[in-house]
Design a protein around this motif. Structure first.
Motif, PDB file in Angstrom:
ATOM      1  N   ARG A 183     -13.325   2.307 -29.456  1.00  0.00           N
ATOM      2  CA  ARG A 183     -14.756   3.328 -29.605  1.00  0.00           C
ATOM      3  C   ARG A 183     -15.228   3.326 -28.210  1.00  0.00           C
ATOM      4  O   ARG A 183     -15.957   4.465 -27.613  1.00  0.00           O
ATOM      5  CB  ARG A 183     -15.473   2.822 -30.701  1.00  0.00           C
ATOM      6  N   LEU A 184     -14.853   2.478 -27.438  1.00  0.00           N
ATOM      7  CA  LEU A 184     -15.534   2.100 -26.080  1.00  0.00           C
ATOM      8  C   LEU A 184     -14.690   2.415 -25.173  1.00  0.00           C
ATOM      9  O   LEU A 184     -15.000   2.356 -23.797  1.00  0.00           O
ATOM     10  CB  LEU A 184     -16.216   0.500 -26.053  1.00  0.00           C
ATOM     11  N   THR A 185     -13.294   2.898 -25.175  1.00  0.00           N
ATOM     12  CA  THR A 185     -12.182   3.231 -24.516  1.00  0.00           C
ATOM     13  C   THR A 185     -12.169   2.005 -23.445  1.00  0.00           C
ATOM     14  O   THR A 185     -12.158   2.234 -22.104  1.00  0.00           O
ATOM     15  CB  THR A 185     -12.618   4.485 -23.723  1.00  0.00           C
ATOM     16  N   VAL A 186     -11.994   0.922 -23.795  1.00  0.00           N
ATOM     17  CA  VAL A 186     -11.851  -0.340 -22.770  1.00  0.00           C
ATOM     18  C   VAL A 186     -10.850  -1.127 -23.294  1.00  0.00           C
ATOM     19  O   VAL A 186     -10.174  -0.780 -24.666  1.00  0.00           O
ATOM     20  CB  VAL A 186     -12.959  -1.204 -22.725  1.00  0.00           C
ATOM     21  N   THR A 187     -10.376  -1.981 -22.935  1.00  0.00           N
ATOM     22  CA  THR A 187      -9.326  -2.835 -23.199  1.00  0.00           C
ATOM     23  C   THR A 187      -9.747  -3.965 -24.393  1.00  0.00           C
ATOM     24  O   THR A 187     -10.849  -4.333 -24.315  1.00  0.00           O
ATOM     25  CB  THR A 187      -8.366  -3.604 -22.452  1.00  0.00           C
ATOM     26  N   PRO A 188      -9.008  -4.398 -25.309  1.00  0.00           N
ATOM     27  CA  PRO A 188      -9.363  -5.277 -26.210  1.00  0.00           C
ATOM     28  C   PRO A 188      -9.629  -6.860 -25.606  1.00  0.00           C
ATOM     29  O   PRO A 188     -10.536  -7.418 -26.018  1.00  0.00           O
ATOM     30  CB  PRO A 188      -8.118  -5.602 -27.227  1.00  0.00           C
ATOM     31  N   SER A 189      -9.093  -6.911 -24.446  1.00  0.00           N
ATOM     32  CA  SER A 189      -9.440  -8.257 -23.796  1.00  0.00           C
ATOM     33  C   SER A 189     -10.910  -8.106 -23.248  1.00  0.00           C
ATOM     34  O   SER A 189     -11.485  -9.320 -23.395  1.00  0.00           O
ATOM     35  CB  SER A 189      -8.317  -8.679 -22.816  1.00  0.00           C
ATOM     36  N   ALA A 190     -11.155  -7.004 -22.687  1.00  0.00           N
ATOM     37  CA  ALA A 190     -12.509  -7.121 -22.177  1.00  0.00           C
ATOM     38  C   ALA A 190     -13.564  -7.169 -23.516  1.00  0.00           C
ATOM     39  O   ALA A 190     -14.574  -7.962 -23.071  1.00  0.00           O
ATOM     40  CB  ALA A 190     -12.547  -5.617 -21.578  1.00  0.00           C
ATOM     41  N   VAL A 191     -13.508  -6.473 -24.353  1.00  0.00           N
ATOM     42  CA  VAL A 191     -14.090  -6.613 -25.434  1.00  0.00           C
ATOM     43  C   VAL A 191     -14.333  -8.192 -26.042  1.00  0.00           C
ATOM     44  O   VAL A 191     -15.385  -8.827 -26.290  1.00  0.00           O
ATOM     45  CB  VAL A 191     -13.685  -5.694 -26.777  1.00  0.00           C
ATOM     46  N   SER A 192     -13.109  -8.935 -26.063  1.00  0.00           N
ATOM     47  CA  SER A 192     -12.955 -10.088 -26.684  1.00  0.00           C
ATOM     48  C   SER A 192     -13.837 -11.064 -25.936  1.00  0.00           C
ATOM     49  O   SER A 192     -14.613 -12.024 -26.331  1.00  0.00           O
ATOM     50  CB  SER A 192     -11.450 -10.642 -26.594  1.00  0.00           C
ATOM     51  N   GLN A 193     -13.986 -10.932 -24.578  1.00  0.00           N
ATOM     52  CA  GLN A 193     -14.620 -11.844 -23.781  1.00  0.00           C
ATOM     53  C   GLN A 193     -16.113 -11.529 -23.736  1.00  0.00           C
ATOM     54  O   GLN A 193     -16.945 -12.642 -24.115  1.00  0.00           O
ATOM     55  CB  GLN A 193     -14.475 -11.438 -22.132  1.00  0.00           C
ATOM     56  N   HIS A 194     -16.644 -10.412 -23.883  1.00  0.00           N
ATOM     57  CA  HIS A 194     -17.949 -10.217 -24.500  1.00  0.00           C
ATOM     58  C   HIS A 194     -18.382 -10.617 -25.810  1.00  0.00           C
ATOM     59  O   HIS A 194     -19.272 -11.303 -26.107  1.00  0.00           O
ATOM     60  CB  HIS A 194     -18.371  -8.911 -24.378  1.00  0.00           C
ATOM     61  N   LEU A 195     -17.489 -10.360 -26.788  1.00  0.00           N
ATOM     62  CA  LEU A 195     -17.749 -10.954 -28.093  1.00  0.00           C
ATOM     63  C   LEU A 195     -17.880 -12.555 -28.240  1.00  0.00           C
ATOM     64  O   LEU A 195     -18.605 -12.939 -29.056  1.00  0.00           O
ATOM     65  CB  LEU A 195     -16.397 -10.580 -28.907  1.00  0.00           C
ATOM     66  N   ARG A 196     -17.128 -13.142 -27.414  1.00  0.00           N
ATOM     67  CA  ARG A 196     -17.105 -14.705 -27.395  1.00  0.00           C
ATOM     68  C   ARG A 196     -18.397 -14.999 -27.089  1.00  0.00           C
ATOM     69  O   ARG A 196     -19.117 -15.919 -27.513  1.00  0.00           O
ATOM     70  CB  ARG A 196     -15.971 -15.257 -26.444  1.00  0.00           C
ATOM     71  N   VAL A 197     -19.180 -14.505 -25.890  1.00  0.00           N
ATOM     72  CA  VAL A 197     -20.581 -14.819 -25.659  1.00  0.00           C
ATOM     73  C   VAL A 197     -21.695 -14.454 -26.398  1.00  0.00           C
ATOM     74  O   VAL A 197     -22.276 -15.390 -27.018  1.00  0.00           O
ATOM     75  CB  VAL A 197     -20.815 -13.872 -24.153  1.00  0.00           C
TER      76      VAL A 197
END
Length: 336
Positions: A281-295
């Motif tokens: 949905r955000l048109t970014v990589t899953p790894s980028a999303v994972s970093q933000h989700l962890r925080v």
């Protein structure tokens, strides 16, 4: 006092569940005795004017003088989080003899209210009629009083389960039950529940104990009948935050606090989503999303739960307080 005797296998099979019909039925007590449920007065005020008067009369009559409720209304969930409709189907199948037994058990000293009086007759017809009338009223009541806020309630329940699971991991059953409620006491493999109208000892005997965190339970609530499968609804943590008004957030301040990527991500999580779907949905990589989700998870702004092979993320009640309609415009920023 009601006691559950748990063997090693029973402890190994102790698990948590979520039951929308339990919450629905336990909320009848708030309607009937608001003075005992101060935390829920905002909810009560918000729904009273929208409820059908006859439905309310019937459903609150099911609360006995000692606040006991007929067991058939709260069947043991067959899976972790059954839907309300699935659980109501189970209630609709209750044999008339069980309906009669459970209603009379909620009124141990007799004196049934007029709307329930015919149930005392040794005849299946009144019991069947009552069961069907209650189920119809339950569906209407759920739609008006519980369903609109069920997503928020479920988040509070899931947060409590996360806390309890950590307690179990750190200190076993003793720590799991230690701060659940003052009426609960764990000793030598037996869970004692004080201040109950029932007086019986239940051998769990390989059936396991199902724990149901509850928004509307004011104290531990096992089945009234010792014949029912072992189950314990208990007051969950965080109820005081549930009906509090959500403060209006300043979108620019929220972005300054979290940064534009995490602010947009937090705004997206008003429904449970896996990492891959968020990234799509955000048109970014899953790894980028994972970093933000962890925080966001580490700071308590999102909750997470496993659903099969996926971990689903959703905004927590704390995250909901940060995200308000006034701040939605900031979610157009790009996540990087």
């Amino acid at each position: 006092m009601i006691s559950f005797v748990l063997g090693v296998e029973d402890l190994a099979d102790t698990r948590f569940g979520i039951s929308p019909i339990h919450e629905t039925v336990l909320s009848f007590r708030v309607l009937r005795e608001p003075g005992l449920y101060a935390l829920h007065l905002p909810w009560r005020r918000s729904v009273l004017g929208r409820l059908d008067a006859l439905d309310t009369e019937l459903l609150t009559a099911l609360v006995g003088p000692d606040r006991a409720l007929p067991d058939f209304l709260t069947p043991r969930p067959t899976r972790f989080a059954a839907t309300f409709e699935e659980e109501l189907t189970t209630v609709r199948r209750t044999p008339p003899g069980i309906v009669r037994r459970d209603v009379l058990a909620a009124y141990p000293r007799g004196r049934l209210p007029d709307v329930l009086r015919e149930i005392a007759a040794d005849d299946d017809a009144p019991a069947l009629a009552l069961r069907d009338a209650v189920c119809a009223a339950l569906q209407r009541y759920w739609d008006v009083a519980i369903k609109p806020t069920w997503p928020q309630m479920r988040l509070v329940l899931e947060a409590d389960m996360t806390y309890r699971a950590r307690q179990l991991a750190l200190g076993g059953a003793r720590l799991l039950f230690a701060d659940m409620h003052p009426n609960l006491r764990w000793h030598d493999g037996v869970l004692h529940i004080d201040k109950m109208i029932g007086r019986h000892r239940v051998l769990v005997s390989g059936r396991g104990l199902l724990l149901l965190p509850s928004v509307f339970a004011h104290k531990p609530a096992p089945p009234v009948s010792p014949e029912q499968p072992p189950l314990l609804a208990y007051p969950c943590r965080g109820v005081a935050t549930l009906w509090a008004p959500t403060p209006t957030a300043d979108g620019a301040a929220l972005t300054s606090l979290l940064g534009a990527p995490r602010t947009r991500l937090l705004g997206l999580l008003d429904e449970p989503l896996p990492t891959v779907e968020i990234a799509r949905r955000l048109t970014v990589t899953p790894s980028a999303v994972s970093q933000h989700l962890r925080v966001l998870h580490a700071t308590g702004l999102v909750s997470r739960t496993r659903d099969g092979r996926h971990v689903l993320y959703r905004r927590s009640p704390l995250g909901d307080q940060l995200v308000a309609p006034a701040s939605q415009s900031v979610f157009a920023a790009e996540v990087g």
